[in-house]
Design a protein around this motif. Structure first.
Motif, PDB file in Angstrom:
ATOM      1  N   GLU A   1       0.836  -1.209   0.000  1.00 33.69           N
ATOM      2  CA  GLU A   1       0.000   0.000   0.000  1.00 33.69           C
ATOM      3  C   GLU A   1       0.871   1.261   0.000  1.00 33.69           C
ATOM      4  OE1 GLU A   1      -3.632   2.123   2.503  1.00 33.69           O
ATOM      5  OE2 GLU A   1      -2.890   0.190   3.215  1.00 33.69           O
ATOM      6  N   LYS A   2       1.952   1.216   0.768  1.00 35.99           N
ATOM      7  CA  LYS A   2       2.841   2.370   0.872  1.00 35.99           C
ATOM      8  C   LYS A   2       3.397   2.780  -0.489  1.00 35.99           C
ATOM      9  CE  LYS A   2       4.490   4.340   4.697  1.00 35.99           C
ATOM     10  NZ  LYS A   2       3.656   5.274   5.437  1.00 35.99           N
ATOM     11  N   ALA A   3       3.783   1.806  -1.289  1.00 37.92           N
ATOM     12  CA  ALA A   3       4.355   2.103  -2.604  1.00 37.92           C
ATOM     13  C   ALA A   3       3.322   2.777  -3.508  1.00 37.92           C
ATOM     14  CB  ALA A   3       4.866   0.821  -3.256  1.00 37.92           C
ATOM     15  N   VAL A   4       2.087   2.305  -3.434  1.00 38.14           N
ATOM     16  CA  VAL A   4       1.040   2.878  -4.281  1.00 38.14           C
ATOM     17  C   VAL A   4       0.714   4.297  -3.816  1.00 38.14           C
ATOM     18  CG1 VAL A   4      -1.283   2.536  -5.210  1.00 38.14           C
ATOM     19  CG2 VAL A   4       0.139   0.557  -4.729  1.00 38.14           C
ATOM     20  N   ILE A   5       0.704   4.510  -2.502  1.00 45.06           N
ATOM     21  CA  ILE A   5       0.479   5.869  -1.962  1.00 45.06           C
ATOM     22  C   ILE A   5       1.594   6.800  -2.439  1.00 45.06           C
ATOM     23  CG2 ILE A   5       0.524   7.290   0.127  1.00 45.06           C
ATOM     24  CD1 ILE A   5      -0.978   5.050   1.559  1.00 45.06           C
ATOM     25  N   ASN A   6       2.825   6.320  -2.361  1.00 42.57           N
ATOM     26  CA  ASN A   6       3.955   7.145  -2.794  1.00 42.57           C
ATOM     27  C   ASN A   6       3.843   7.515  -4.274  1.00 42.57           C
ATOM     28  OD1 ASN A   6       5.107   7.292  -0.275  1.00 42.57           O
ATOM     29  ND2 ASN A   6       6.430   5.511  -0.597  1.00 42.57           N
ATOM     30  N   ASN A   7       3.333   6.597  -5.077  1.00 43.28           N
ATOM     31  CA  ASN A   7       3.123   6.880  -6.494  1.00 43.28           C
ATOM     32  C   ASN A   7       2.071   7.985  -6.660  1.00 43.28           C
ATOM     33  OD1 ASN A   7       3.307   6.558  -9.340  1.00 43.28           O
ATOM     34  ND2 ASN A   7       1.529   5.201  -9.297  1.00 43.28           N
ATOM     35  N   VAL A   8       0.975   7.899  -5.909  1.00 39.84           N
ATOM     36  CA  VAL A   8      -0.075   8.924  -5.979  1.00 39.84           C
ATOM     37  C   VAL A   8       0.502  10.278  -5.555  1.00 39.84           C
ATOM     38  CG1 VAL A   8      -2.285   9.702  -5.017  1.00 39.84           C
ATOM     39  CG2 VAL A   8      -1.981   7.299  -5.615  1.00 39.84           C
ATOM     40  N   LEU A   9       1.257  10.275  -4.472  1.00 40.96           N
ATOM     41  CA  LEU A   9       1.839  11.525  -3.982  1.00 40.96           C
ATOM     42  C   LEU A   9       2.811  12.132  -4.996  1.00 40.96           C
ATOM     43  CD1 LEU A   9       2.425  10.598  -0.231  1.00 40.96           C
ATOM     44  CD2 LEU A   9       0.651  12.096  -1.172  1.00 40.96           C
ATOM     45  N   ALA A  10       3.581  11.279  -5.637  1.00 41.90           N
ATOM     46  CA  ALA A  10       4.523  11.763  -6.656  1.00 41.90           C
ATOM     47  C   ALA A  10       3.769  12.377  -7.836  1.00 41.90           C
ATOM     48  CB  ALA A  10       5.418  10.620  -7.129  1.00 41.90           C
ATOM     49  N   MET A  11       2.685  11.748  -8.246  1.00 43.94           N
ATOM     50  CA  MET A  11       1.884  12.274  -9.364  1.00 43.94           C
ATOM     51  C   MET A  11       1.168  13.564  -8.964  1.00 43.94           C
ATOM     52  SD  MET A  11       2.493  10.303 -11.875  1.00 43.94           S
ATOM     53  CE  MET A  11       4.087   9.900 -11.220  1.00 43.94           C
ATOM     54  N   GLU A  12       0.788  13.648  -7.697  1.00 46.51           N
ATOM     55  CA  GLU A  12       0.103  14.854  -7.222  1.00 46.51           C
ATOM     56  C   GLU A  12       1.038  16.072  -7.271  1.00 46.51           C
ATOM     57  OE1 GLU A  12      -3.005  16.132  -3.765  1.00 46.51           O
ATOM     58  OE2 GLU A  12      -1.326  14.870  -3.139  1.00 46.51           O
ATOM     59  N   LYS A  13       2.302  15.856  -7.004  1.00 47.36           N
ATOM     60  CA  LYS A  13       3.266  16.968  -7.028  1.00 47.36           C
ATOM     61  C   LYS A  13       3.428  17.558  -8.423  1.00 47.36           C
ATOM     62  CE  LYS A  13       5.697  15.516  -3.003  1.00 47.36           C
ATOM     63  NZ  LYS A  13       6.826  15.528  -2.197  1.00 47.36           N
ATOM     64  N   LEU A  14       3.075  16.792  -9.446  1.00 45.89           N
ATOM     65  CA  LEU A  14       3.189  17.257 -10.824  1.00 45.89           C
ATOM     66  C   LEU A  14       1.960  18.052 -11.279  1.00 45.89           C
ATOM     67  CD1 LEU A  14       4.613  14.002 -12.473  1.00 45.89           C
ATOM     68  CD2 LEU A  14       5.893  16.016 -11.691  1.00 45.89           C
ATOM     69  N   LEU A  15       0.899  18.006 -10.478  1.00 44.43           N
ATOM     70  CA  LEU A  15      -0.344  18.677 -10.860  1.00 44.43           C
ATOM     71  C   LEU A  15      -0.188  20.193 -10.872  1.00 44.43           C
ATOM     72  CD1 LEU A  15      -2.987  16.683  -8.774  1.00 44.43           C
ATOM     73  CD2 LEU A  15      -2.606  16.550 -11.243  1.00 44.43           C
ATOM     74  N   PRO A  16      -0.912  20.850 -11.777  1.00 44.84           N
ATOM     75  CA  PRO A  16      -0.937  22.318 -11.727  1.00 44.84           C
ATOM     76  C   PRO A  16      -1.554  22.768 -10.403  1.00 44.84           C
ATOM     77  CG  PRO A  16      -2.001  21.468 -13.728  1.00 44.84           C
ATOM     78  CD  PRO A  16      -1.716  20.298 -12.844  1.00 44.84           C
ATOM     79  N   SER A  17      -1.243  23.967  -9.963  1.00 47.94           N
ATOM     80  CA  SER A  17      -1.790  24.472  -8.705  1.00 47.94           C
ATOM     81  C   SER A  17      -3.304  24.608  -8.812  1.00 47.94           C
ATOM     82  CB  SER A  17      -1.180  25.835  -8.381  1.00 47.94           C
ATOM     83  OG  SER A  17      -1.656  26.803  -9.306  1.00 47.94           O
ATOM     84  N   ASP A  18      -3.958  24.612  -7.660  1.00 51.84           N
ATOM     85  CA  ASP A  18      -5.416  24.797  -7.635  1.00 51.84           C
ATOM     86  C   ASP A  18      -5.797  26.124  -8.273  1.00 51.84           C
ATOM     87  OD1 ASP A  18      -5.736  22.355  -6.404  1.00 51.84           O
ATOM     88  OD2 ASP A  18      -5.953  23.190  -4.386  1.00 51.84           O
TER      89      ASP A  18
ATOM     90  N   LYS B   1     -10.552   1.002   1.087  1.00 53.17           N
ATOM     91  CA  LYS B   1     -10.717   1.471   2.470  1.00 53.17           C
ATOM     92  C   LYS B   1      -9.360   1.848   3.076  1.00 53.17           C
ATOM     93  CE  LYS B   1     -15.132   0.146   2.793  1.00 53.17           C
ATOM     94  NZ  LYS B   1     -16.168   1.074   2.571  1.00 53.17           N
ATOM     95  N   GLY B   2      -8.388   2.087   2.216  1.00 49.93           N
ATOM     96  CA  GLY B   2      -7.032   2.391   2.659  1.00 49.93           C
ATOM     97  C   GLY B   2      -6.942   3.690   3.433  1.00 49.93           C
ATOM     98  N   GLU B   3      -5.807   3.868   4.078  1.00 48.07           N
ATOM     99  CA  GLU B   3      -5.613   5.024   4.968  1.00 48.07           C
ATOM    100  C   GLU B   3      -5.730   6.361   4.242  1.00 48.07           C
ATOM    101  OE1 GLU B   3      -1.254   6.508   6.311  1.00 48.07           O
ATOM    102  OE2 GLU B   3      -1.399   4.327   6.088  1.00 48.07           O
ATOM    103  N   LYS B   4      -5.418   6.418   2.971  1.00 50.38           N
ATOM    104  CA  LYS B   4      -5.468   7.670   2.201  1.00 50.38           C
ATOM    105  C   LYS B   4      -6.623   7.700   1.194  1.00 50.38           C
ATOM    106  CE  LYS B   4      -1.634   9.524   3.785  1.00 50.38           C
ATOM    107  NZ  LYS B   4      -1.625  10.721   4.569  1.00 50.38           N
ATOM    108  N   ALA B   5      -7.508   6.704   1.255  1.00 52.28           N
ATOM    109  CA  ALA B   5      -8.570   6.589   0.255  1.00 52.28           C
ATOM    110  C   ALA B   5      -9.465   7.831   0.212  1.00 52.28           C
ATOM    111  CB  ALA B   5      -9.406   5.344   0.493  1.00 52.28           C
TER     112      ALA B   5
END
Length: 181
Positions: free
Chosen positions: A1-18, A57-61
């Motif tokens: 789960e940690k690896a998949v969360i880290n992938n999401v977080l890495a992709m989120e950092k690439l997003l344009p600002s709100d 139902k993961g911790e960051k879902a």
């Protein structure tokens, strides 16, 4: 789960600002027209969907669902936004996120000019005690009152006077304390 969360977080950092996303949305001529997802948003979407499929139902879902729904919303991609926002309410009806999701859902109906969808969805949302008791619940009830009057007024303007009369009468009975009654 940690690896998949880290992938999401890495992709989120690439997003344009709100702010940039909202600016893009405001520039759109038609507020109903879907704005294409950028490659960065598509990567975040893919990573998020992978996480949510593997760990619903993961911790960051919940955080991921909120972010994904908000991204769909700012891109006027309303069907997936509605699906995710409805899921937030269904899966976490007593959370602080439920009223916020309700606001987005009703705003989508408002943007679309879908009075019937707004009315139906609002009535359904008010069945949730967390939403009904919140400031959003009061706002929903106030908006339902306004929508009821606008429906009657619209019938009148379209020449359907008998239907309009019945609608105005129903409005007055349902809302005796309203200034329009």
């Amino acid at each position: 789960e940690k690896a998949v969360i880290n992938n999401v977080l890495a992709m989120e950092k690439l997003l344009p600002s709100d702010a940039k996303l909202e600016q893009q949305r405001q520039k759109a001529k038609d507020k109903k027209e879907k704005i294409p997802l950028s490659s960065e948003v598509k990567k975040f979407e893919a990573a998020s969907l992978l996480y949510l499929k593997a760990f619903p139902k993961g911790e960051k879902a919940m955080e991921i669902r909120k972010r994904l729904a908000a991204l769909y919303y700012v891109h006027n991609d309303f069907e997936p936004a509605l699906e995710v926002f409805r899921g937030i309410i269904k899966d976490n009806p007593n959370s602080k996120d439920a009223p916020l999701a309700a606001e987005y859902i009703l705003d989508i109906h408002n943007i679309r000019g879908d009075i019937d969808g707004f009315t139906k969805e609002a009535a359904e949302l008010l069945k949730n005690p967390t939403i009904a008791k919140s400031p959003v619940g009061k706002e929903i009830r106030d908006n339902l009152t306004k929508v009821s009057f606008l429906k009657a007024d619209s019938l009148s303007k379209s020449g359907k006077f008998a239907d309009a009369g019945a609608a105005f009468e129903g409005f007055a009975k349902a809302n005796p304390s309203s200034p329009q009654a």
